[in-house]
Motif scaffolding. Structure first.
Motif, short mmCIF file in Angstrom:
data_model
loop_
_atom_site.label_atom_id
_atom_site.label_comp_id
_atom_site.label_asym_id
_atom_site.label_seq_id
_atom_site.Cartn_x
_atom_site.Cartn_y
_atom_site.Cartn_z
N PHE A 119 -6.01 -36.78 -17.58
CA PHE A 119 -6.07 -37.80 -16.75
C PHE A 119 -5.16 -39.08 -17.22
N LYS A 120 -3.76 -38.72 -17.26
CA LYS A 120 -2.77 -39.86 -17.70
C LYS A 120 -1.85 -39.94 -16.68
N ASP A 121 -1.72 -41.14 -16.13
CA ASP A 121 -0.84 -41.21 -15.10
C ASP A 121 0.63 -41.61 -15.55
N ASN A 122 1.54 -41.09 -14.61
CA ASN A 122 3.11 -41.09 -14.99
C ASN A 122 3.30 -40.62 -16.42
N THR A 123 2.72 -39.39 -16.68
CA THR A 123 2.88 -38.74 -17.99
C THR A 123 3.42 -37.15 -17.94
N TRP A 124 2.81 -36.53 -17.01
CA TRP A 124 2.98 -35.02 -16.98
C TRP A 124 3.98 -34.87 -15.96
N GLN A 125 5.12 -34.10 -16.45
CA GLN A 125 6.49 -33.81 -15.92
C GLN A 125 6.40 -32.60 -14.60
N ALA A 126 6.85 -32.93 -13.52
CA ALA A 126 7.12 -32.12 -12.27
C ALA A 126 8.52 -31.55 -12.32
N VAL A 127 8.72 -30.36 -12.49
CA VAL A 127 10.09 -29.78 -12.48
C VAL A 127 10.58 -28.94 -11.47
N ALA A 128 11.69 -28.84 -11.06
CA ALA A 128 12.23 -28.09 -10.14
C ALA A 128 11.97 -26.52 -10.36
N VAL A 129 11.34 -25.82 -9.44
CA VAL A 129 11.03 -24.35 -9.68
C VAL A 129 12.23 -23.34 -9.45
N VAL A 130 13.20 -23.87 -8.83
CA VAL A 130 14.37 -23.01 -8.62
C VAL A 130 15.64 -23.97 -8.70
N ASP A 131 16.87 -23.22 -8.88
CA ASP A 131 18.10 -23.96 -8.84
C ASP A 131 18.19 -24.56 -7.18
N GLY A 132 18.76 -25.69 -6.94
CA GLY A 132 18.64 -25.97 -5.49
C GLY A 132 19.32 -27.47 -5.26
N LYS A 133 19.38 -27.85 -4.06
CA LYS A 133 19.85 -29.19 -3.69
C LYS A 133 18.39 -29.98 -3.28
N ILE A 134 18.42 -31.21 -3.74
CA ILE A 134 17.40 -32.37 -3.13
C ILE A 134 17.87 -32.66 -1.72
N THR A 135 17.02 -32.55 -1.05
CA THR A 135 17.44 -32.59 0.67
C THR A 135 16.60 -34.12 1.01
N ASN A 136 15.70 -34.66 0.48
CA ASN A 136 15.04 -35.86 0.62
C ASN A 136 14.26 -36.21 -0.44
N VAL A 137 14.35 -37.58 -0.36
CA VAL A 137 13.36 -38.34 -1.49
C VAL A 137 12.85 -39.64 -0.61
N THR A 138 11.45 -39.65 -0.46
CA THR A 138 10.80 -40.83 0.43
C THR A 138 10.36 -41.75 -0.35
N SER A 139 9.82 -42.88 0.48
CA SER A 139 9.04 -43.88 -0.13
C SER A 139 7.64 -43.54 -0.33
N ASN A 140 7.42 -42.55 0.22
CA ASN A 140 5.88 -41.95 0.23
C ASN A 140 6.07 -40.98 -1.09
N THR A 141 6.90 -41.11 -1.95
CA THR A 141 7.23 -40.32 -3.13
C THR A 141 6.94 -38.70 -2.94
#
Length: 203
Positions: free
Chosen positions: A59-81
């Motif tokens: 239970f550690k906020d802003n610590t554990w990384q989320a990574v891309a599961v495949v090569d690709g392109k980011i198509t959207n980043v929202t204010s809803n994170t």
């Protein structure tokens, strides 16, 4: 789970969200069809959760990384994170609830498999208003009988297979392309019956 009341107030109420049992990596479960109001044609009820909630090991906020599961392109980043990644095969992958200051990618950016996108948090609707987890979902166009559907597909078996590969184990995928159920690791899976004893050869 612990520290919550479940969907609609039904569940294991009381305690603290930070209870270690909520973040035990050996206690993850498939919640793709968990009770929700979203139309989900691949769920028995026709409604469900759309994806998989993945809790980090602590239970550690802003610590554990989320990574891309495949090569690709980011198509959207929202204010809803929410970060949306489109793979080369057309699959859309969605990452929700990361800490807004941790998100390292922008819409239109090419990313490689394993590249850090952000860190697990509890943001929803622009503020810390959910529990600490990463919501991960995938949307594909598939054939279901005679129909072609563009739907959110279950990702839990793929995550299990990826974790097995990461640990140097066989991914556990059968000839039919499905994850092989293993007794002792999955609830409701019965162990195979013991082999029948063979008659001893005559002297």
């Amino acid at each position: 789970g612990f520290g919550g009341g479940g969907w609609g107030g039904k569940g294991a109420a009381g305690g603290s969200e930070s209870d270690r049992r909520n973040y035990d990596p050996m206690q993850q479960r498939d919640n793709y069809c968990e009770v929700r109001g979203w139309a989900m044609p691949l769920c028995p009820s026709g409604a469900g959760h759309q994806g998989q909630d993945i809790r980090p090991p602590t239970f550690k906020d802003n610590t554990w990384q989320a990574v891309a599961v495949v090569d690709g392109k980011i198509t959207n980043v929202t204010s809803n994170t929410t970060v949306r990644l489109k793979g080369k095969d057309g699959t859309d992958y969605y990452y929700l609830h990361m800490h807004p200051r941790s998100i390292t990618v922008k819409s239109g950016q090419a990313v490689k498999q394993g590249q850090v996108l952000g860190k697990v948090s509890k943001y929803m609707n622009g503020s810390p208003s959910t529990s600490l987890h990463l919501h991960f979902q995938a949307r594909q166009t598939i054939k279901a009988g005679t129909k072609t559907l563009t739907v959110y597909v279950p990702v839990f078996p793929s995550l299990v297979a990826a974790l097995r590969r990461d640990k140097g184990l066989d991914p556990g995928i059968g000839a039919d392309g499905a994850l092989v159920a293993e007794a002792g690791y999955e609830s409701g899976v019965q162990p195979p019956p013991p082999p029948e004893p063979q008659p001893e050869p005559a002297p």
